[in-house]
Motif scaffolding. Sequence first.
Motif, PDB file in Angstrom:
ATOM      1  N   LEU A  88       0.827  -1.212   0.000  1.00 29.30           N
ATOM      2  CA  LEU A  88       0.000   0.000   0.000  1.00 29.30           C
ATOM      3  C   LEU A  88       0.860   1.261   0.000  1.00 29.30           C
ATOM      4  O   LEU A  88       0.482   2.278  -0.603  1.00 29.30           O
ATOM      5  CB  LEU A  88      -0.908   0.003   1.228  1.00 29.30           C
ATOM      6  CG  LEU A  88      -2.020  -1.049   1.263  1.00 29.30           C
ATOM      7  CD1 LEU A  88      -2.769  -0.985   2.582  1.00 29.30           C
ATOM      8  CD2 LEU A  88      -2.987  -0.890   0.103  1.00 29.30           C
ATOM      9  N   LEU A  89       2.001   1.204   0.659  1.00 34.60           N
ATOM     10  CA  LEU A  89       2.887   2.373   0.718  1.00 34.60           C
ATOM     11  C   LEU A  89       3.620   2.625  -0.590  1.00 34.60           C
ATOM     12  O   LEU A  89       3.913   3.781  -0.929  1.00 34.60           O
ATOM     13  CB  LEU A  89       3.912   2.194   1.840  1.00 34.60           C
ATOM     14  CG  LEU A  89       3.425   2.337   3.282  1.00 34.60           C
ATOM     15  CD1 LEU A  89       4.499   1.868   4.243  1.00 34.60           C
ATOM     16  CD2 LEU A  89       3.041   3.779   3.584  1.00 34.60           C
ATOM     17  N   THR A  90       3.935   1.567  -1.323  1.00 35.49           N
ATOM     18  CA  THR A  90       4.857   1.701  -2.460  1.00 35.49           C
ATOM     19  C   THR A  90       4.220   1.512  -3.828  1.00 35.49           C
ATOM     20  O   THR A  90       4.814   1.893  -4.829  1.00 35.49           O
ATOM     21  CB  THR A  90       6.000   0.679  -2.320  1.00 35.49           C
ATOM     22  OG1 THR A  90       5.455  -0.650  -2.276  1.00 35.49           O
ATOM     23  CG2 THR A  90       6.794   0.939  -1.052  1.00 35.49           C
ATOM     24  N   LYS A  91       3.028   0.933  -3.915  1.00 37.62           N
ATOM     25  CA  LYS A  91       2.428   0.606  -5.215  1.00 37.62           C
ATOM     26  C   LYS A  91       1.097   1.340  -5.363  1.00 37.62           C
ATOM     27  O   LYS A  91       0.145   1.055  -4.634  1.00 37.62           O
ATOM     28  CB  LYS A  91       2.220  -0.903  -5.360  1.00 37.62           C
ATOM     29  CG  LYS A  91       3.529  -1.701  -5.269  1.00 37.62           C
ATOM     30  CD  LYS A  91       3.275  -3.178  -5.446  1.00 37.62           C
ATOM     31  CE  LYS A  91       4.564  -3.965  -5.288  1.00 37.62           C
ATOM     32  NZ  LYS A  91       5.587  -3.587  -6.279  1.00 37.62           N
ATOM     33  N   PRO A  92       0.987   2.262  -6.321  1.00 35.16           N
ATOM     34  CA  PRO A  92      -0.286   2.968  -6.533  1.00 35.16           C
ATOM     35  C   PRO A  92      -1.265   2.110  -7.327  1.00 35.16           C
ATOM     36  O   PRO A  92      -0.911   1.094  -7.916  1.00 35.16           O
ATOM     37  CB  PRO A  92       0.146   4.211  -7.329  1.00 35.16           C
ATOM     38  CG  PRO A  92       1.355   3.756  -8.087  1.00 35.16           C
ATOM     39  CD  PRO A  92       2.048   2.764  -7.200  1.00 35.16           C
ATOM     40  N   GLY A  93      -2.520   2.528  -7.317  1.00 34.59           N
ATOM     41  CA  GLY A  93      -3.541   1.838  -8.098  1.00 34.59           C
ATOM     42  C   GLY A  93      -4.102   0.621  -7.382  1.00 34.59           C
ATOM     43  O   GLY A  93      -3.797   0.345  -6.220  1.00 34.59           O
ATOM     44  N   TRP A  94      -4.944  -0.114  -8.143  1.00 35.37           N
ATOM     45  CA  TRP A  94      -5.602  -1.281  -7.577  1.00 35.37           C
ATOM     46  C   TRP A  94      -4.674  -2.487  -7.663  1.00 35.37           C
ATOM     47  O   TRP A  94      -4.588  -3.157  -8.680  1.00 35.37           O
ATOM     48  CB  TRP A  94      -6.919  -1.565  -8.303  1.00 35.37           C
ATOM     49  CG  TRP A  94      -7.994  -0.589  -7.952  1.00 35.37           C
ATOM     50  CD1 TRP A  94      -8.388   0.478  -8.678  1.00 35.37           C
ATOM     51  CD2 TRP A  94      -8.793  -0.601  -6.770  1.00 35.37           C
ATOM     52  NE1 TRP A  94      -9.392   1.155  -8.034  1.00 35.37           N
ATOM     53  CE2 TRP A  94      -9.670   0.503  -6.863  1.00 35.37           C
ATOM     54  CE3 TRP A  94      -8.878  -1.416  -5.662  1.00 35.37           C
ATOM     55  CZ2 TRP A  94     -10.590   0.804  -5.869  1.00 35.37           C
ATOM     56  CZ3 TRP A  94      -9.799  -1.126  -4.680  1.00 35.37           C
ATOM     57  CH2 TRP A  94     -10.644  -0.033  -4.790  1.00 35.37           C
ATOM     58  N   THR A  95      -3.967  -2.738  -6.596  1.00 39.87           N
ATOM     59  CA  THR A  95      -3.119  -3.917  -6.484  1.00 39.87           C
ATOM     60  C   THR A  95      -3.856  -4.983  -5.677  1.00 39.87           C
ATOM     61  O   THR A  95      -4.971  -4.754  -5.186  1.00 39.87           O
ATOM     62  CB  THR A  95      -1.801  -3.573  -5.779  1.00 39.87           C
ATOM     63  OG1 THR A  95      -2.086  -3.103  -4.455  1.00 39.87           O
ATOM     64  CG2 THR A  95      -1.047  -2.490  -6.546  1.00 39.87           C
ATOM     65  N   SER A  96      -3.228  -6.154  -5.547  1.00 38.30           N
ATOM     66  CA  SER A  96      -3.861  -7.213  -4.759  1.00 38.30           C
ATOM     67  C   SER A  96      -4.054  -6.784  -3.309  1.00 38.30           C
ATOM     68  O   SER A  96      -5.026  -7.182  -2.650  1.00 38.30           O
ATOM     69  CB  SER A  96      -3.012  -8.488  -4.830  1.00 38.30           C
ATOM     70  OG  SER A  96      -1.685  -8.220  -4.427  1.00 38.30           O
ATOM     71  N   ALA A  97      -3.148  -5.937  -2.794  1.00 37.50           N
ATOM     72  CA  ALA A  97      -3.267  -5.466  -1.418  1.00 37.50           C
ATOM     73  C   ALA A  97      -4.474  -4.549  -1.257  1.00 37.50           C
ATOM     74  O   ALA A  97      -5.252  -4.687  -0.301  1.00 37.50           O
ATOM     75  CB  ALA A  97      -1.988  -4.746  -0.997  1.00 37.50           C
ATOM     76  N   SER A  98      -4.651  -3.605  -2.179  1.00 35.32           N
ATOM     77  CA  SER A  98      -5.777  -2.674  -2.060  1.00 35.32           C
ATOM     78  C   SER A  98      -7.102  -3.348  -2.376  1.00 35.32           C
ATOM     79  O   SER A  98      -8.137  -2.996  -1.793  1.00 35.32           O
ATOM     80  CB  SER A  98      -5.560  -1.469  -2.979  1.00 35.32           C
ATOM     81  OG  SER A  98      -5.354  -1.880  -4.318  1.00 35.32           O
ATOM     82  N   VAL A  99      -7.099  -4.334  -3.282  1.00 35.02           N
ATOM     83  CA  VAL A  99      -8.335  -5.049  -3.601  1.00 35.02           C
ATOM     84  C   VAL A  99      -8.850  -5.799  -2.376  1.00 35.02           C
ATOM     85  O   VAL A  99     -10.067  -5.866  -2.128  1.00 35.02           O
ATOM     86  CB  VAL A  99      -8.096  -6.027  -4.784  1.00 35.02           C
ATOM     87  CG1 VAL A  99      -9.253  -7.008  -4.922  1.00 35.02           C
ATOM     88  CG2 VAL A  99      -7.928  -5.245  -6.071  1.00 35.02           C
TER      89      VAL A  99
END
Length: 445
Positions: A88-99
């Motif tokens: 969440l800190l390093t990858k913008p957009g809809w990643t597996s973590a944010s999903v």
Amino acid sequence: MKALVHLLSRTKLYWGLLLICLIGALISPHTSSGHNIFLSYGNLTDVLRQVSITGLVATGMTMVILLGGIDLSVGSVMGFSTVICAMLLTKPGWTSASVMGVPAAILVGGAAVALAARFVFAGLARGRYVSAGRRREVSLTRWQSMGIPGLLGLLAAIAIGWWTMNQVPAKFGVLGVLLIAPCLAMVLGGINGLLIVAGRLQPFIATLAMMVSALGIARLTAGSDNAVVPVYTGTNATEAFELLRSMLWGVLPVPSVFFLAAICLFGAILRFTTFGRYAYAIGGNIEAARLSGIKVAQVQLTAYLLSGLLAGIAGVLFVAQYRQGKPDAGTGLELDAIAAVVIGGTSLMGGRGGLAGTFVGVLIFGLLSDILQLQNIDSNVQLVMKGLIIVCTVLVQEQNLGQLVARWRFRRSGEAQADPRTAEPHRPPSAAKAQLAREDLDEAS
């Protein structure tokens, strides 16, 4: 004299902590200017910083063990939380973590608000207040006592969803990861609780399965090419995240503030609330607690939810401390937490112990590791010494050492009496009676 012995017996844990501090001060190396390294403020704050992650996990573990349960999954849940936080800190957009994280935050946040409001409104429905010398019932309709908390929970879920979705296009900040990572960890803790309460699984089996599953989920979330997710504040992550590893007003490390706050908060909950009384009652005798009308399932589920919550917060602090997220970051952490809880005097059978003892147990574990490192003792020897100390501590805490010594002394005394060189030969009762009869006949004749 008896009162003094009783007092020493009750406070032996604190005397043990004082003894370790004394040993550390006596054998500690000194700086070139003659200052004791062990007693230096920097070393003591470093120890407090290092034990904070284990201490948070041990806080949740204490509540679970008081119920007579166990949670073997906290290490894997913490490792999963580090991966979520780092992504969440390093990858913008809809990643597996944010999903996974955004729906979990909406669900858990809304449910938490609704539950808190439900307690408040249920208390109002049963409460009374005094006005102008008259006692009058506070009348709330069923819709008011149940519908209003649900409405507040829905509004909270909408607000959390709107805020977190606005964070997704860019990278999440400190508040975002402190919200999402613990909420996801609470979901895993809730699954543990449901398997135990609804599925009737033993806590050992349910949490063992979660320990393996959470590690696999963390690796799948990070991806096969990312064994470690690096976090560099100011470059690929927000510089504000550096706050979680700084010193608060130059006095205490921020991770230790989380640890101390958790100890104080949940210690007060265990001591002064019905949840705490129910936890001790269930740990003492679960069937008696159930027959007394205690909602055992709700208390157990709450304990595992809180254990997951604290493991999630520990994961965020791990990322702040070590600047990386790792699926296996919490390997072996559950054993350290259990050891700290047991050293603190909490019985693995449940119903006895508390967070004051856990706090001292965590400090003992941390100070012992610090002393061994200052003496440059081999890490493998450190593990052996820690194991021996844990065994000896549990023998003393469970009062088994005195019984063991008493049995040994009784056996030795029994062997001495049976020794033909020191004792008369044993005769069966019939032979003794026959001998007495013969002596009587001889005297008569």
